[in-house]
Motif scaffolding. Structure first.
Motif, mmCIF file in Angstrom:
data_model
loop_
_atom_site.group_PDB
_atom_site.id
_atom_site.type_symbol
_atom_site.label_atom_id
_atom_site.label_comp_id
_atom_site.label_asym_id
_atom_site.label_seq_id
_atom_site.Cartn_x
_atom_site.Cartn_y
_atom_site.Cartn_z
ATOM 1 N N GLU A 190 2.535 10.508 -9.661
ATOM 2 C CA GLU A 190 1.724 10.734 -10.857
ATOM 3 C C GLU A 190 0.781 11.920 -10.665
ATOM 4 O O GLU A 190 0.662 12.780 -11.554
ATOM 5 N N ILE A 191 0.108 11.961 -9.539
ATOM 6 C CA ILE A 191 -0.862 13.028 -9.288
ATOM 7 C C ILE A 191 -0.170 14.377 -9.198
ATOM 8 O O ILE A 191 -0.641 15.381 -9.754
ATOM 9 N N ALA B 39 1.450 6.652 -6.839
ATOM 10 C CA ALA B 39 0.266 7.464 -7.159
ATOM 11 C C ALA B 39 0.534 8.937 -6.896
ATOM 12 O O ALA B 39 0.132 9.802 -7.690
ATOM 13 N N ALA C 227 2.377 1.747 -3.416
ATOM 14 C CA ALA C 227 1.356 2.198 -4.362
ATOM 15 C C ALA C 227 1.012 3.666 -4.137
ATOM 16 O O ALA C 227 0.781 4.415 -5.094
ATOM 17 N N LEU C 228 1.003 4.101 -2.892
ATOM 18 C CA LEU C 228 0.701 5.502 -2.586
ATOM 19 C C LEU C 228 1.803 6.431 -3.087
ATOM 20 O O LEU C 228 1.520 7.519 -3.603
ATOM 21 N N ASN D 212 0.829 -1.207 0.000
ATOM 22 C CA ASN D 212 0.000 0.000 0.000
ATOM 23 C C ASN D 212 0.864 1.259 0.000
ATOM 24 O O ASN D 212 0.579 2.221 -0.718
ATOM 25 N N ARG E 151 -7.265 7.487 -4.278
ATOM 26 C CA ARG E 151 -8.038 6.818 -5.332
ATOM 27 C C ARG E 151 -7.119 6.215 -6.376
ATOM 28 O O ARG E 151 -7.330 5.083 -6.837
ATOM 29 N N ARG E 152 -6.068 6.943 -6.781
ATOM 30 C CA ARG E 152 -5.157 6.434 -7.795
ATOM 31 C C ARG E 152 -4.433 5.169 -7.285
ATOM 32 O O ARG E 152 -4.157 4.260 -8.061
ATOM 33 N N ALA E 153 -4.143 5.146 -5.987
ATOM 34 C CA ALA E 153 -3.449 3.983 -5.408
ATOM 35 C C ALA E 153 -4.393 2.820 -5.147
ATOM 36 O O ALA E 153 -3.940 1.707 -4.857
ATOM 37 N N ILE F 114 -4.888 11.033 -4.593
ATOM 38 C CA ILE F 114 -3.767 10.105 -4.471
ATOM 39 C C ILE F 114 -4.263 8.754 -3.972
ATOM 40 O O ILE F 114 -3.872 7.701 -4.491
#
Length: 212
Positions: free
Chosen positions: A47-48, A44, A40-41, A37, A63-65, A61
Motif C-alpha cells: 500500500e505504501i 502495508a 501485515a508488513l 506481523n 506504522r501502517r502495519a 510501513i
C-alpha cells in the motif's frame, strides 16, 4: 516461636514469587504472532509503495502495519528485503492467475495490469536493467521478471499467431504499457494502461487482483 507461612503446594515456588499482574499476562503467541506481523508488513508495504513509491520511509510501513520499526527489521533487515517480499507476492499472484483453471492470456494480463497500476515497485521490477548494482537486487528483479514472462507466455497461442508471440515483443509491450501507467489516482493509471493496450491491439481481461 513464629509460625512460617506454608507455601501453596498447588503452584511451583517460582510462581509464588511472581506479581499478580504478571501471572495474568497473556501468553506469547510466538511464531503465530511473527507470521501475522510479517503478513501485515507485506500488505502495508504494498500500500505504501503504491501511494508513495519505493523511496517511502520504512517507518511509514511499520506504522501502517501497526508494529514498531524493531519488528519490521526483525523480518526485513533492509529496504531491499521489504521490496523483494512485496514483488514476490505480486509475481506469485500473476503465476496463480496463470495456473488457474480456465485461465486465458487476457485474464492473466488483467491481473498483471492491476499490479502495474497499484505498484510503482512492480513497474520498477519490469524495467530492471544494469543501472542498479546493489548486491543481489538486479539479479532477483530479473528472475522475477522472467517468471512474469513465463506466466504470460504460457497462454499465448502455440502456433505463434499472437501479435506478441515474437521473442522480445511480449515483455517489450509490458514495459511500454507500464511506462504509460502514470497519474495521481488508481483510476487514471488504469485508464492509461488500458488505453496503451488498445493502441497495441491487445485484449485485456478485467483489471483486478487474482481472487484466489
Amino acid at each position: 516461636m513464629t509460625q512460617q507461612p506454608v507455601p501453596d503446594q498447588r503452584r511451583p515456588a517460582s510462581d509464588q514469587r511472581r506479581p499478580v499482574n504478571e501471572e495474568r499476562r497473556p501468553a506469547n503467541h510466538g511464531p503465530k504472532a511473527a507470521a501475522r506481523n510479517r503478513a501485515a508488513l507485506v500488505v502495508a508495504a504494498r500500500e505504501i509503495y503504491a501511494e508513495q513509491g519505493l523511496d517511502a520511509p520504512l517507518s511509514a510501513i511499520a506504522r501502517r502495519a501497526g508494529v514498531g520499526q524493531g519488528v519490521l527489521y526483525r523480518h526485513f533487515p533492509d529496504r531491499a528485503a521489504v521490496t523483494s517480499a512485496v514483488l514476490e507476492e505480486n509475481v506469485r499472484e500473476v503465476e496463480q492467475a496463470a495456473a488457474a483453471e480456465g485461465a486465458s492470456f487476457a485474464g492473466v494480463l488483467g491481473v498483471l495490469t492491476w499490479h502495474l497500476k497499484e505498484s510503482a515497485a512492480f513497474i520498477g521490477l519490469l524495467h530492471a536493467d544494469g543501472s542498479d548494482r546493489r548486491s543481489g537486487v538486479r539479479a532477483h528483479a530479473l528472475a522475477l521478471s522472467r517468471r512474469v514472462e513465463g506466466a504470460l507466455r504460457a497462454h499465448l497461442p502455440g502456433d505463434g499467431g499472437h501479435r506478441l508471440a515474437a521473442a522480445d515483443d511480449l515483455m517489450l509491450a509490458v514495459a511500454m504499457v507500464s511506462g504509460a501507467v502514470t497519474g495521481p489516482s488508481r483510476e487514471e493509471r488504469e485508464r492509461r494502461a488500458l488505453a496503451a493496450w488498445r493502441l497495441l491491439g491487445v485484449e485485456v481481461g478485467p483489471v483486478r487482483p487474482f481472487p484466489g
